[in-house]
Scaffold this motif. Structure first.
Motif, short mmCIF file in Angstrom:
data_model
loop_
_atom_site.label_atom_id
_atom_site.label_comp_id
_atom_site.label_asym_id
_atom_site.label_seq_id
_atom_site.Cartn_x
_atom_site.Cartn_y
_atom_site.Cartn_z
N VAL A 57 5.23 -5.83 -5.55
CA VAL A 57 6.22 -4.98 -4.88
C VAL A 57 7.27 -4.57 -5.91
CG1 VAL A 57 7.92 -4.83 -3.03
CG2 VAL A 57 5.82 -6.16 -2.69
N GLY A 58 7.42 -3.25 -6.08
CA GLY A 58 8.29 -2.74 -7.13
C GLY A 58 7.64 -2.89 -8.48
N SER A 107 1.13 2.30 -2.31
CA SER A 107 1.91 2.75 -1.16
C SER A 107 3.37 2.90 -1.54
CB SER A 107 1.81 1.76 0.00
OG SER A 107 0.48 1.49 0.35
N GLU A 108 4.03 3.85 -0.91
CA GLU A 108 5.48 3.95 -1.03
C GLU A 108 6.10 2.97 -0.04
OE1 GLU A 108 9.11 7.23 -0.80
OE2 GLU A 108 7.04 7.84 -0.44
N LEU A 114 7.96 -3.47 4.07
CA LEU A 114 6.64 -3.55 3.43
C LEU A 114 5.56 -2.96 4.35
CD1 LEU A 114 6.85 -7.14 1.92
CD2 LEU A 114 7.11 -4.97 0.73
N PRO A 115 4.65 -2.18 3.80
CA PRO A 115 3.65 -1.47 4.61
C PRO A 115 2.41 -2.31 4.90
CG PRO A 115 3.43 -0.77 2.34
CD PRO A 115 4.59 -1.75 2.38
N ALA A 141 12.64 -12.15 4.51
CA ALA A 141 11.90 -12.24 5.77
C ALA A 141 10.63 -11.39 5.72
CB ALA A 141 12.78 -11.81 6.93
N GLU A 142 10.72 -10.22 5.10
CA GLU A 142 9.54 -9.36 4.95
C GLU A 142 8.49 -10.01 4.07
OE1 GLU A 142 8.53 -5.52 5.85
OE2 GLU A 142 8.95 -7.14 7.26
#
Length: 212
Positions: A57-58, A107-108, A114-115, A141-142
């Motif tokens: 992520v990122g 994904s964006e 988060l997708p 939490a995500e």
């Protein structure tokens, strides 16, 4: 601080938070070179298994995506999540064969959105991203939400006390105490291990969260 210096430092901070424009490719190379060891350490700490489902992520310059693809092997899959469209375009081009095969899915998205469905990933890594979010609890939490039982999340940051000395971190960076990050991850129900790594010129902290 002169207006020119102010604009320059603000521009540097903006590029680090979201690489874009003509400087985007250069920033991606700088991120890969400067963060390569930290990303490799994060992948090691995540204990990525062949055939598993992992995410960065990122992902910035994309070196983490390559490392995760090597670890999951032909039967696994890797997800890359970015807010910077320039970095998404770069990864789609540089890793097009993995995208076409379905091993890599880009994904964006952001740490606070988060997708992914609940409990859908075995491992997640995210480095040098929590500086750019306002709600740390929501982000943690995500990260916990998308982990399967037994899954791991690895969060990496530079030592916040050392980073405060860099003048550009005054612009758009939130440098939180190490204890705040560990507490936010623990609050989600993860079992958290904290490590300090004495790299030069920037000591680092790595937080490994295990979902029971």
């Amino acid at each position: 601080m002169t207006p020119i210096r102010h604009r320059l430092l603000s521009a540097i901070a903006g590029q680090l938070g979201r690489p874009h424009g003509l400087l985007g490719p250069l920033v991606a190379r700088v991120l890969n070179r400067g963060n390569g060891k930290a990303i490799a350490d994060a992948v090691d700490a995540a204990h990525v298994q062949p055939g598993s489902s992992a995410a960065d992520v990122g992902f910035g310059g994309g070196i983490g995506l390559r490392l995760l693809l090597d670890r999951v092997g032909d039967n696994g899959n890797v997800h890359g999540v970015e807010i910077a469209e320039a970095m998404l375009r770069r990864a789609r081009s540089a890793l097009r064969h993995d995208v076409q095969s379905g091993r890599l899915r880009l994904s964006e998205g952001s740490l606070t959105g988060l997708p992914f469905p609940d409990a859908s990933l075995d491992t997640v890594i995210t480095l040098n991203t929590v500086y750019f979010i306002s709600d740390l609890d929501a982000a943690c939490a995500e990260l916990a939400r998308v982990l399967r039982p037994g899954g791991r999340v690895v969060v990496g940051i530079g030592d916040p006390e050392v980073m405060r000395r860099a003048p550009f971190t005054r612009f758009g960076f939130t440098l939180r105490p190490v204890t705040d990050i560990a507490a936010a991850l623990t609050k989600t129900g993860l079992t958290v291990e904290q490590r300090r790594i004495e790299d030069k010129p920037m000591p680092r902290y790595v937080f490994v969260g295990l979902r029971p």
